[in-house]
Design a protein around this motif. Structure first.
Motif, mmCIF file in Angstrom:
data_model
loop_
_atom_site.group_PDB
_atom_site.id
_atom_site.type_symbol
_atom_site.label_atom_id
_atom_site.label_comp_id
_atom_site.label_asym_id
_atom_site.label_seq_id
_atom_site.Cartn_x
_atom_site.Cartn_y
_atom_site.Cartn_z
ATOM 1 N N ALA A 140 0.834 -1.212 0.000
ATOM 2 C CA ALA A 140 0.000 0.000 0.000
ATOM 3 C C ALA A 140 0.867 1.259 0.000
ATOM 4 O O ALA A 140 0.397 2.342 0.357
ATOM 5 N N ARG A 141 2.121 1.115 -0.363
ATOM 6 C CA ARG A 141 3.067 2.216 -0.522
ATOM 7 C C ARG A 141 3.559 2.821 0.796
ATOM 8 O O ARG A 141 3.982 3.978 0.839
ATOM 9 N N ALA A 142 3.503 2.060 1.865
ATOM 10 C CA ALA A 142 4.122 2.522 3.110
ATOM 11 C C ALA A 142 5.629 2.567 2.903
ATOM 12 O O ALA A 142 6.197 1.718 2.207
ATOM 13 N N ASP A 143 6.286 3.527 3.494
ATOM 14 C CA ASP A 143 7.718 3.738 3.307
ATOM 15 C C ASP A 143 8.516 2.780 4.188
ATOM 16 O O ASP A 143 8.510 2.903 5.414
ATOM 17 N N VAL A 144 9.223 1.824 3.569
ATOM 18 C CA VAL A 144 9.996 0.851 4.352
ATOM 19 C C VAL A 144 11.242 1.488 4.965
ATOM 20 O O VAL A 144 11.845 0.918 5.875
ATOM 21 N N ASN A 145 11.617 2.670 4.486
ATOM 22 C CA ASN A 145 12.810 3.346 5.003
ATOM 23 C C ASN A 145 12.473 4.572 5.859
ATOM 24 O O ASN A 145 13.350 5.388 6.145
#
Length: 290
Positions: A96-101
């Protein structure tokens, strides 16, 4: 605010957050605890569902348009799920385009936190190892340092299953009863289904070997890839071929392509594992591999 006031405010936030954690992780979250989390910690229902491991609620919230936003400590839902070892939720949030960084106020990322928890909590280690491997596959940055100057590699050091997860590797065991050697294998290299057991041992470290070919080609590959001058100290493994039973795969060492014209299957040549083939490969330019 000056630096002292900023530090004091940050400390106050952390105390509040950690005071609420037991109530947030309880079997049933009391309404007043949820309310304080949402208002005072600037948390979200998505983050609350993530830290509790509620995949159905996470899916429902995302489907209704929820976005992964950080709380007052810079902690996101993906971060919460990572430190708890909930790989399925991490994957869904990333989709869902959450920022992994995304970085918290102290510079910590989801990868750093998952690695840290796995290094100190044996009960969560296995689950967090899966999350570490998943985050690496999702493109998590391994170079980031936290407020203490530590990288994920530092937390993973000397814990084999964590090191393997961080470096996107898996463990492979040779299926032959008289061998049963175990190796570390890069995930990106286990696409070939037919493999041969073996690795190169050089200066105390294990290295995977390249696509199966002539000994001359292997030597050239080692020199160009690793900077080795000549053949390495020792090649370990029985050299026998085997096929992985399903699409998941668990490793790749010396691969063999049945599509290469004029070459026989490894089960019919070089059965003793000499790491060179019996067919006619006069040119080192012939591409043989999985």
């Amino acid at each position: 605010m000056d630096s002292l006031e900023v530090a004091l405010e940050e400390g106050r936030k952390k105390v509040l957050y950690h005071e609420l954690r037991p109530g947030l992780e309880a079997l049933e979250v009391m309404p007043e605890v949820r309310e304080r989390y949402l208002k005072e910690c600037k948390g979200t229902d998505l983050s609350l569902a993530a830290l509790r491991g509620d995949e159905e609620l996470v899916e429902a919230l995302l489907s209704s348009g929820a976005v992964d936003t950080a709380n007052f400590l810079g902690v996101t839902a993906l971060y919460e799920a990572s430190m708890r070892g909930f790989a399925g939720i991490v994957q869904r949030l990333a989709a869902a385009r959450a920022d992994v960084n995304a970085r918290g106020n102290d510079g910590t990322t989801a990868l750093l936190q998952a690695a840290y928890v796995a290094s100190v909590d044996e009960q969560r280690r296995a689950a967090c190892c899966v999350v570490v491997a998943l985050l690496r596959e999702l493109g998590a940055d391994v170079t980031v340092r936290d407020a203490w100057g530590k990288t994920a590699a530092k937390y993973c050091r000397d814990i084999p299953e964590l090191e393997i997860a961080l470096h996107a590797e898996v463990l492979v065991t040779c299926p032959y009863e008289d061998c049963r050697r175990m190796y570390r294998v890069r995930r990106s290299d286990y696409r070939c289904r037919i493999v041969r057991c073996g690795f190169a041992l050089f200066r105390g470290r294990e290295y995977q070997l390249p696509p199966h070919a002539s000994r001359a080609k292997v030597r050239r590959w080692l020199t160009e890839t690793w900077g080795w001058d000549g053949w390495p100290g020792e090649v370990v493994g029985c050299g026998r071929p085997f096929r992985f039973p399903d699409e998941s795969g668990t490793g790749l060492f010396l691969t063999w392509s049945e599509e290469v014209t004029g070459t026989a299957h490894p089960s019919s040549v070089d059965a003793e594992g000499d790491y060179s083939i019996a067919t006619d490969l006069r040119s080192d330019d012939v591409e043989v591999g999985g």
